[in-house]
Design a protein around this motif. Structure first.
Motif, PDB file in Angstrom:
ATOM      1  N   SER A  51       0.836  -1.195   0.000  1.00 54.68           N
ATOM      2  CA  SER A  51       0.000   0.000   0.000  1.00 54.68           C
ATOM      3  C   SER A  51       0.875   1.251   0.000  1.00 54.68           C
ATOM      4  CB  SER A  51      -0.905   0.005   1.231  1.00 54.68           C
ATOM      5  OG  SER A  51      -0.116   0.127   2.407  1.00 54.68           O
ATOM      6  N   GLU A  52       0.250   2.376  -0.208  1.00 52.59           N
ATOM      7  CA  GLU A  52       0.975   3.650  -0.186  1.00 52.59           C
ATOM      8  C   GLU A  52       1.705   3.833   1.140  1.00 52.59           C
ATOM      9  OE1 GLU A  52       2.563   7.235  -1.158  1.00 52.59           O
ATOM     10  OE2 GLU A  52       1.422   5.948  -2.533  1.00 52.59           O
ATOM     11  N   GLY A  53       1.072   3.430   2.214  1.00 55.81           N
ATOM     12  CA  GLY A  53       1.678   3.593   3.530  1.00 55.81           C
ATOM     13  C   GLY A  53       2.912   2.733   3.756  1.00 55.81           C
ATOM     14  N   LEU A  54       3.117   1.732   2.908  1.00 56.10           N
ATOM     15  CA  LEU A  54       4.276   0.846   3.037  1.00 56.10           C
ATOM     16  C   LEU A  54       5.330   1.128   1.970  1.00 56.10           C
ATOM     17  CD1 LEU A  54       2.442  -2.513   3.828  1.00 56.10           C
ATOM     18  CD2 LEU A  54       3.704  -1.070   5.434  1.00 56.10           C
ATOM     19  N   ARG A  55       5.257   2.305   1.366  1.00 57.12           N
ATOM     20  CA  ARG A  55       6.200   2.671   0.310  1.00 57.12           C
ATOM     21  C   ARG A  55       7.655   2.541   0.773  1.00 57.12           C
ATOM     22  NH1 ARG A  55       5.923   5.688  -4.314  1.00 57.12           N
ATOM     23  NH2 ARG A  55       3.690   6.027  -4.002  1.00 57.12           N
ATOM     24  N   GLY A  56       7.912   2.845   2.041  1.00 63.41           N
ATOM     25  CA  GLY A  56       9.277   2.778   2.555  1.00 63.41           C
ATOM     26  C   GLY A  56       9.891   1.384   2.526  1.00 63.41           C
ATOM     27  N   GLU A  57       9.045   0.354   2.432  1.00 61.89           N
ATOM     28  CA  GLU A  57       9.555  -1.016   2.375  1.00 61.89           C
ATOM     29  C   GLU A  57      10.354  -1.271   1.099  1.00 61.89           C
ATOM     30  OE1 GLU A  57       8.840  -3.482   5.016  1.00 61.89           O
ATOM     31  OE2 GLU A  57       8.556  -1.488   5.857  1.00 61.89           O
ATOM     32  N   VAL A  58      10.030  -0.542   0.043  1.00 64.92           N
ATOM     33  CA  VAL A  58      10.753  -0.709  -1.224  1.00 64.92           C
ATOM     34  C   VAL A  58      12.210  -0.298  -1.054  1.00 64.92           C
ATOM     35  CG1 VAL A  58      10.917   0.047  -3.631  1.00 64.92           C
ATOM     36  CG2 VAL A  58       8.669  -0.394  -2.608  1.00 64.92           C
ATOM     37  N   ALA A  59      12.438   0.871  -0.470  1.00 66.55           N
ATOM     38  CA  ALA A  59      13.802   1.345  -0.242  1.00 66.55           C
ATOM     39  C   ALA A  59      14.563   0.397   0.691  1.00 66.55           C
ATOM     40  CB  ALA A  59      13.771   2.756   0.341  1.00 66.55           C
ATOM     41  N   LYS A  60      13.852  -0.145   1.670  1.00 63.96           N
ATOM     42  CA  LYS A  60      14.486  -1.090   2.599  1.00 63.96           C
ATOM     43  C   LYS A  60      14.972  -2.332   1.855  1.00 63.96           C
ATOM     44  CE  LYS A  60      11.899  -3.246   5.708  1.00 63.96           C
ATOM     45  NZ  LYS A  60      11.081  -3.429   6.927  1.00 63.96           N
ATOM     46  N   ASN A  61      14.154  -2.834   0.948  1.00 59.00           N
ATOM     47  CA  ASN A  61      14.549  -4.011   0.172  1.00 59.00           C
ATOM     48  C   ASN A  61      15.751  -3.729  -0.721  1.00 59.00           C
ATOM     49  OD1 ASN A  61      12.596  -5.713   1.203  1.00 59.00           O
ATOM     50  ND2 ASN A  61      11.218  -5.542  -0.545  1.00 59.00           N
ATOM     51  N   ALA A  62      15.855  -2.509  -1.216  1.00 55.42           N
ATOM     52  CA  ALA A  62      16.961  -2.169  -2.118  1.00 55.42           C
ATOM     53  C   ALA A  62      18.307  -2.247  -1.405  1.00 55.42           C
ATOM     54  CB  ALA A  62      16.748  -0.770  -2.689  1.00 55.42           C
ATOM     55  N   GLU A  63      18.306  -2.202  -0.085  1.00 60.72           N
ATOM     56  CA  GLU A  63      19.552  -2.179   0.683  1.00 60.72           C
ATOM     57  C   GLU A  63      19.824  -3.502   1.411  1.00 60.72           C
ATOM     58  OE1 GLU A  63      18.961   1.108   3.303  1.00 60.72           O
ATOM     59  OE2 GLU A  63      19.376   2.612   1.752  1.00 60.72           O
ATOM     60  N   LEU A  64      19.164  -4.559   0.994  1.00 52.98           N
ATOM     61  CA  LEU A  64      19.260  -5.825   1.729  1.00 52.98           C
ATOM     62  C   LEU A  64      20.680  -6.382   1.809  1.00 52.98           C
ATOM     63  CD1 LEU A  64      16.034  -7.667   0.516  1.00 52.98           C
ATOM     64  CD2 LEU A  64      16.546  -6.879   2.834  1.00 52.98           C
ATOM     65  N   ARG A  65      21.509  -6.101   0.826  1.00 50.81           N
ATOM     66  CA  ARG A  65      22.867  -6.659   0.824  1.00 50.81           C
ATOM     67  C   ARG A  65      23.825  -5.873   1.738  1.00 50.81           C
ATOM     68  NH1 ARG A  65      23.637 -10.587  -3.067  1.00 50.81           N
ATOM     69  NH2 ARG A  65      22.262 -10.555  -4.887  1.00 50.81           N
ATOM     70  N   THR A  66      23.448  -4.674   2.130  1.00 51.02           N
ATOM     71  CA  THR A  66      24.401  -3.819   2.844  1.00 51.02           C
ATOM     72  C   THR A  66      24.024  -3.488   4.289  1.00 51.02           C
ATOM     73  OG1 THR A  66      23.318  -1.850   1.916  1.00 51.02           O
ATOM     74  CG2 THR A  66      25.205  -2.761   0.700  1.00 51.02           C
ATOM     75  N   VAL A  67      22.732  -3.589   4.637  1.00 50.07           N
ATOM     76  CA  VAL A  67      22.342  -3.260   6.015  1.00 50.07           C
ATOM     77  C   VAL A  67      22.738  -4.383   6.965  1.00 50.07           C
ATOM     78  CG1 VAL A  67      20.434  -1.789   5.308  1.00 50.07           C
ATOM     79  CG2 VAL A  67      20.032  -4.237   5.672  1.00 50.07           C
TER      80      VAL A  67
END
Length: 260
Positions: free
Chosen positions: A59-75
């Motif tokens: 949903s729109e409210g979970l938009r931030g999850e996309v950015a979180k997934n993009a950093e899975l290899r480095t966090v």
């Protein structure tokens, strides 16, 4: 005893320590399949945000999850038992178990995942968003993607003991016990006794309590019949249905009036 758990939609934040090391995760037979999903998910989420959100069903409210997934290899990564939250994991409350029960949890609990396939609670992973129902553009349906590697890895993980299956239907699609393994598998439903219906909160919380009860008591039944006896001794009301023929799992209904 091997206990199969669903993940949780909600997850704790990633750690501040070392990032993910795929080669360190349990069930190394799933490594290639994990790398395939991780690679496509990171690429998808690092690109078109709207497309990624649509693919992941966010949903729109979970938009931030996309950015979180993009950093899975480095966090930073944390033990999976700390990452997964929600009703089942709150009831299980791994952090408050004594040392012996924590060792039992590390040996016996396996959490299914759209991204990792399945991990032990001690495996260190970052927080992510990717359910088993997702269809990635390249890989396709994740439930289908995991079936082939799971067909080898999961019977090996099960060994010769009881398999207690507490997964939801979406995650059960990734691996269905067959043959001799199915004969010592018990799938569990939790029913609200007055209505005989599955109610989400009762279902999840009671499953967490069941696992905690077994771990705390140090009980590891060898087969479904032993599980039924153990649960009744622990105070649960259980109705069991043995399979009609060989190669099928047992079905157990745990009846509850309310959550304490």
């Amino acid at each position: 005893m091997l206990v199969l758990l669903p993940p949780s939609e909600g997850k704790a934040t990633s750690g501040r320590g070392a990032p993910l090391k795929l080669e360190s995760l349990s069930l190394p037979g799933l490594s290639a399949a994990r790398e395939a999903v991780l690679g496509e998910l990171v690429e998808l989420c690092a690109g078109d945000e709207e497309k990624a959100r649509e693919v992941l069903g966010l949903s729109e409210g979970l938009r931030g999850e996309v950015a979180k997934n993009a950093e899975l290899r480095t966090v930073g990564a944390r033990p999976a038992g700390e990452i997964y939250t929600g009703v089942l994991y709150d009831a299980l409350d791994l952090a408050s178990l004594d040392a012996a029960a924590k060792k039992r949890a590390a040996r016996s609990l396996l959490v299914f995942s759209g991204l990792w396939g399945a991990v032990r609670v001690t495996d260190k992973i970052p927080s992510y968003r990717c359910s088993m129902g997702v269809k990635l553009p390249g890989i396709g349906a994740l439930g289908t993607h995991w079936r082939t590697p799971m067909a080898t890895a999961l019977p090996e993980a099960a060994g010769d003991g009881l398999v207690l299956d507490l997964r939801s239907s979406a995650y059960a699609a990734a691996w269905k016990p067959k043959g001799e393994v199915a004969g010592r598998t018990a799938s569990v439903r939790v029913l609200h006794a007055p209505t005989r219906k599955v109610v989400s909160h009762f279902n999840k919380a009671t499953k967490g309590r069941i696992v905690r009860s077994l771990l705390t008591a140090g009980i590891a039944p060898k087969d479904p019949a032993g599980l039924v006896e153990a649960l009744r001794e622990l105070g649960y009301e259980v109705e069991a249905q043995a399979p009609a023929r060989a190669g099928q799992a047992w079905s157990l209904d745990v009846l509850v009036d309310e959550i304490h």
